[in-house]
Write an enzyme that holds these catalytic residues in place. Structure first.
Site, PDB file in Angstrom:
ATOM      1  N   TYR A 287       0.839  -1.200   0.000  1.00  0.00           N
ATOM      2  CA  TYR A 287       0.000   0.000   0.000  1.00  0.00           C
ATOM      3  C   TYR A 287       0.875   1.252   0.000  1.00  0.00           C
ATOM      4  O   TYR A 287       0.566   2.242  -0.669  1.00  0.00           O
ATOM      5  CB  TYR A 287      -0.918  -0.001   1.219  1.00  0.00           C
ATOM      6  CG  TYR A 287      -1.856  -1.183   1.260  1.00  0.00           C
ATOM      7  CD1 TYR A 287      -2.956  -1.271   0.400  1.00  0.00           C
ATOM      8  CD2 TYR A 287      -1.645  -2.231   2.147  1.00  0.00           C
ATOM      9  CE1 TYR A 287      -3.813  -2.353   0.429  1.00  0.00           C
ATOM     10  CE2 TYR A 287      -2.493  -3.326   2.182  1.00  0.00           C
ATOM     11  CZ  TYR A 287      -3.574  -3.388   1.317  1.00  0.00           C
ATOM     12  OH  TYR A 287      -4.411  -4.468   1.344  1.00  0.00           O
ATOM     13  N   ASN A 310     -12.397  -2.472  -5.382  1.00  0.00           N
ATOM     14  CA  ASN A 310     -12.248  -3.050  -6.709  1.00  0.00           C
ATOM     15  C   ASN A 310     -13.384  -4.034  -7.002  1.00  0.00           C
ATOM     16  O   ASN A 310     -13.664  -4.932  -6.216  1.00  0.00           O
ATOM     17  CB  ASN A 310     -10.891  -3.770  -6.789  1.00  0.00           C
ATOM     18  CG  ASN A 310     -10.731  -4.590  -8.048  1.00  0.00           C
ATOM     19  OD1 ASN A 310     -11.244  -4.230  -9.107  1.00  0.00           O
ATOM     20  ND2 ASN A 310     -10.011  -5.696  -7.936  1.00  0.00           N
ATOM     21  N   CYS A 318      -5.937  -6.757  -7.177  1.00  0.00           N
ATOM     22  CA  CYS A 318      -5.794  -6.221  -5.821  1.00  0.00           C
ATOM     23  C   CYS A 318      -5.201  -7.259  -4.870  1.00  0.00           C
ATOM     24  O   CYS A 318      -4.689  -6.914  -3.804  1.00  0.00           O
ATOM     25  CB  CYS A 318      -7.139  -5.713  -5.300  1.00  0.00           C
ATOM     26  SG  CYS A 318      -8.463  -6.928  -5.322  1.00  0.00           S
ATOM     27  N   HIS A 319      -5.261  -8.537  -5.262  1.00  0.00           N
ATOM     28  CA  HIS A 319      -4.679  -9.592  -4.423  1.00  0.00           C
ATOM     29  C   HIS A 319      -3.150  -9.530  -4.413  1.00  0.00           C
ATOM     30  O   HIS A 319      -2.512 -10.194  -3.581  1.00  0.00           O
ATOM     31  CB  HIS A 319      -5.140 -10.973  -4.907  1.00  0.00           C
ATOM     32  CG  HIS A 319      -4.780 -11.271  -6.327  1.00  0.00           C
ATOM     33  ND1 HIS A 319      -5.519 -10.817  -7.396  1.00  0.00           N
ATOM     34  CD2 HIS A 319      -3.737 -11.978  -6.865  1.00  0.00           C
ATOM     35  CE1 HIS A 319      -4.959 -11.233  -8.529  1.00  0.00           C
ATOM     36  NE2 HIS A 319      -3.882 -11.931  -8.233  1.00  0.00           N
ATOM     37  N   GLU A 345       0.081 -17.701  -9.218  1.00  0.00           N
ATOM     38  CA  GLU A 345       0.719 -16.791 -10.175  1.00  0.00           C
ATOM     39  C   GLU A 345       2.237 -16.876 -10.102  1.00  0.00           C
ATOM     40  O   GLU A 345       2.920 -16.722 -11.122  1.00  0.00           O
ATOM     41  CB  GLU A 345       0.244 -15.359  -9.912  1.00  0.00           C
ATOM     42  CG  GLU A 345      -1.238 -15.159 -10.239  1.00  0.00           C
ATOM     43  CD  GLU A 345      -1.726 -13.747  -9.988  1.00  0.00           C
ATOM     44  OE1 GLU A 345      -2.824 -13.418 -10.435  1.00  0.00           O
ATOM     45  OE2 GLU A 345      -0.996 -12.963  -9.350  1.00  0.00           O
TER      46      GLU A 345
END
Length: 348
Positions: A287, A310, A318-319, A345
């Site tokens: 953040y 979101n 956003c993850h 990912e």
């Protein structure tokens, strides 16, 4: 929803044996009847392939199942108090109703008492319970899509029109005829991490969320009001495109989504979401770093709020935002899902 096959088979065996050690541990949704039960329900047992298992009653409700009248899964482990029993019955009679303090007063029930007893009994507030029941009905309609035959749905309503009304009261009646309006289409998408809901028209995707995300009802209502839209079950070319891309994403990974979408939010929110899109697959940001990139290092809280607002889960990643100390942080779809997405990912 529980997806691990070993766990599902263990729970199914517990159902067959009516093992009381599992009462309250899981709830079983029966797809052929539309009800959910606890482990020791005395009713005839369904086939394994007709069962879906949930850790909480709220998950079962959100998936469109209603409480079994025979085993009364919402009564476990103690009998319901008269107050809770009365309002549970009233919710089942009229699931689409939005309850207010005045409604409790008319019943001679103090609203705070009802909320306190509900929270103690189920681990969720009465508002959450009523919302889960309404959303479950709407999402069940979406999952069935255009193939639904209302007369064949065992939903507890006296008429198919009652089921229809419940859907439109949560997803939105036709907009004011005096203003230009549009139709948006809701589509249910099954994924490895649980079902998701897409809302799209023929040109753009407007929302993609896990159906059990807290606050989803408010998101849908804000979207409906901002676009003056009616949301109905169905698919568009955009719905089909995002469904196909999600399938690839969960199987082999996908670096970038190509489905056209529209961002609905403030200028600041959009600036945050555009920064999120710059975070590469397999990497994370914080953040603080996002706030610095936006030229306002002190805006970490505002960035966090925009991150949480979101409406395009996974697409707007956003993850991929974690705490400055490296801890995973929160996620609207649940922390375990966030952890899975990051690992997927990173390794995909």
């Amino acid at each position: 929803m529980i997806t691990n096959e070993q766990t599902k088979k263990k729970y199914y065996q517990a159902m067959l044996e009516k093992d009381s050690n599992y009462d309250g541990i899981f709830f079983a949704g029966i797809t052929t009847t539309g009800i959910f039960c606890h482990a020791t329900c005395p009713a005839r047992k369904p086939k394994y392939e007709n069962c879906a298992f949930y850790e909480t009653a709220e998950e079962a409700l959100l998936s469109g199942f209603r409480p079994c009248k025979r085993c009364r899964p919402l009564s476990y482990p103690k009998e319901l108090s008269p107050v809770v029993q009365q309002i549970v019955s009233l919710v089942e009679e009229n699931p689409d109703k939005r309850w207010k303090d005045a409604d409790f007063e008319r019943l001679g029930i103090h609203a705070a008492t009802a909320r306190r007893q509900f929270k103690k009994k189920y681990g969720m507030t009465f508002v959450q319970y009523a919302r889960a029941r309404r959303m479950g009905i709407a999402l069940k309609e979406i999952k069935a899509g255009e193939k639904v035959i209302h007369a064949q749905i065992d939903s507890g309503y006296e008429s198919s029109s009652g089921f229809n009304d419940a859907f439109f009261k949560i997803m939105g009646h036709s907009p004011n005829k005096s203003r230009e309006s549009i139709n948006l289409y809701g589509n249910w998408i099954d994924t490895k991490l649980g079902p998701m809901l897409s809302i799209a028209d023929e040109n753009f995707l407007y929302l993609l969320e896990f159906v059990d995300r807290r606050g989803l009802e408010r998101e849908i209502e804000r979207l409906r009001q901002k676009l003056n839209a009616a949301i109905i079950p169905g698919k568009t070319v955009i719905s089909e495109k995002i469904e196909a891309e999600l399938k690839v994403y969960f199987q082999t990974g996908l670096a970038k989504f190509e489905t056209p979408y529209q961002l609905i939010g403030s200028d600041f929110q959009k600036s945050v979401w555009k920064e999120l899109l710059k975070i590469e697959k397999g990497k994370t940001s914080t953040y603080k770093e996002l706030a610095e990139k936006l030229g306002n290092p002190k805006a970490m809280r505002a960035v966090g709020n925009a991150n949480g607002a979101n409406q395009l889960a996974i697409i707007i990643p956003c993850h991929r935002v974690v705490q400055s100390d490296g801890t995973i942080g929160g996620y609207g779809g649940g922390v375990e899902r966030k952890r899975w997405l990051l690992n997927h990912e990173k390794n995909g």
